[in-house]
Scaffold this active site. Sequence first.
Site, PDB file in Angstrom:
ATOM      1  N   ARG A 134     -58.254  10.695  20.561  1.00  0.00           N
ATOM      2  CA  ARG A 134     -57.336  10.019  21.489  1.00  0.00           C
ATOM      3  C   ARG A 134     -57.053   8.571  21.061  1.00  0.00           C
ATOM      4  NH1 ARG A 134     -53.634  11.322  23.197  1.00  0.00           N
ATOM      5  NH2 ARG A 134     -52.689  10.614  25.115  1.00  0.00           N
ATOM      6  N   ILE A 135     -58.083   7.784  20.882  1.00  0.00           N
ATOM      7  CA  ILE A 135     -57.882   6.381  20.529  1.00  0.00           C
ATOM      8  C   ILE A 135     -57.384   6.241  19.093  1.00  0.00           C
ATOM      9  CG2 ILE A 135     -59.005   4.125  20.249  1.00  0.00           C
ATOM     10  CD1 ILE A 135     -58.459   4.981  23.165  1.00  0.00           C
ATOM     11  N   CYS A 188     -62.263  -0.451  27.054  1.00  0.00           N
ATOM     12  CA  CYS A 188     -60.977  -0.699  27.701  1.00  0.00           C
ATOM     13  C   CYS A 188     -61.180  -1.434  29.022  1.00  0.00           C
ATOM     14  CB  CYS A 188     -60.226   0.612  27.925  1.00  0.00           C
ATOM     15  SG  CYS A 188     -61.173   1.877  28.822  1.00  0.00           S
ATOM     16  N   THR A 189     -62.231  -1.087  29.747  1.00  0.00           N
ATOM     17  CA  THR A 189     -62.487  -1.718  31.039  1.00  0.00           C
ATOM     18  C   THR A 189     -62.941  -3.162  30.876  1.00  0.00           C
ATOM     19  OG1 THR A 189     -63.056   0.439  31.986  1.00  0.00           O
ATOM     20  CG2 THR A 189     -63.765  -1.511  33.203  1.00  0.00           C
ATOM     21  N   GLY A 232     -70.949   0.359  31.678  1.00  0.00           N
ATOM     22  CA  GLY A 232     -71.556  -0.904  31.267  1.00  0.00           C
ATOM     23  C   GLY A 232     -70.539  -2.010  31.113  1.00  0.00           C
ATOM     24  N   ARG A 237     -64.327   8.200  38.390  1.00  0.00           N
ATOM     25  CA  ARG A 237     -63.397   8.967  37.559  1.00  0.00           C
ATOM     26  C   ARG A 237     -62.490   9.777  38.486  1.00  0.00           C
ATOM     27  NH1 ARG A 237     -64.172   9.240  31.975  1.00  0.00           N
ATOM     28  NH2 ARG A 237     -65.464   7.462  31.357  1.00  0.00           N
TER      29      ARG A 237
END
Length: 338
Positions: free
Chosen positions: A13-14, A152-153, A212, A234
Amino acid sequence: MAPIKVGINGFGRIGRIVFRNAAQSCEVEVVAVNDPFIEPEYAAYMLKYDSTHGQFNGDIQTVEDGLVVNSRNVKFYNKRNPEEIPWAETGAEYIVESTGVFTTTEKAKAHLKGGAKKVIISAPSADAPMFVMGVNHKSYTTDLEVISNASCTTNCLAPLAKVINDEFTIIEGLMTTIHSYTATQKTVDGPSAKDWRGGRTAAQNIIPSSTGAAKAVGKVIPALNGKLTGMAMRVPTANVSVVDLTCRIEKSATYDEIKKAIKIAAGNELQGILSYTEDEIVSTDLIGNNHSSIFDAKAGISLNDNFVKLVAWYDNEWAYSRRVIDLISYIAGKDGSK
């Protein structure tokens, strides 16, 4: 000036979204991809068609040893071990490690044996230095061979937390990310020994999970070390997530004053990283948005002048992958490679 030559290990995906972002950049060029589980024909198909981000805007062809994308050759390898990938054949100096497997310095460093110069892990790392563009990227030093682009977060939370801490000083805070499902989750209920809830079907459930990301902010902003923690929910959406940061601040401020500080930062030192909006947006409006963090001024609330809830969106696939490209461009400039 010649573009920076980049290799990608892991065309998941990435890896594919990083490739798409690189194709839009005049500063970097992907010259090689390694993935032991797919052939060039299938790689071309997955690059061309994407259920979330649509068709690839460009020309993709397959040749015997790889792809030709927008008239540029991309060598394709099928090696299982990083040390076996001959990056030097194509001149790839900066390697995006996006398998999700080789996330420690020791494991990622194996890419150097094939001729790579630097490795950028597209995931959090237990021991590699983490850099978030707009927050601590300027602390990069040229002696580092393996670095992490964090998560990403963390890329969404850190710019927001930086502004709030710089202007008002965060005493403590809790973060919740309402996060779209990802490849590690299940399409139907299945075994997940370490995380029983994580084994439940992604499309039918809201699933509490650990992250984390908030604690990692303390690694990129040392002043916040030990002051933030968080969790994830999620949810059944394919892409775009949202951070809810609830914190106590030392310097009293109205919600309007906080909004003003964020808006100023978004238009100045964090331009291109942090965005400010008062539009009535929902998650799908932000698919393909390049910003790490989109502050939603109308979604936040404050209980009083020292206790506030702030909301920021992020395309957890696209924006994160764009930061990988930005980080490569930045460190290559410091390394003298561009």
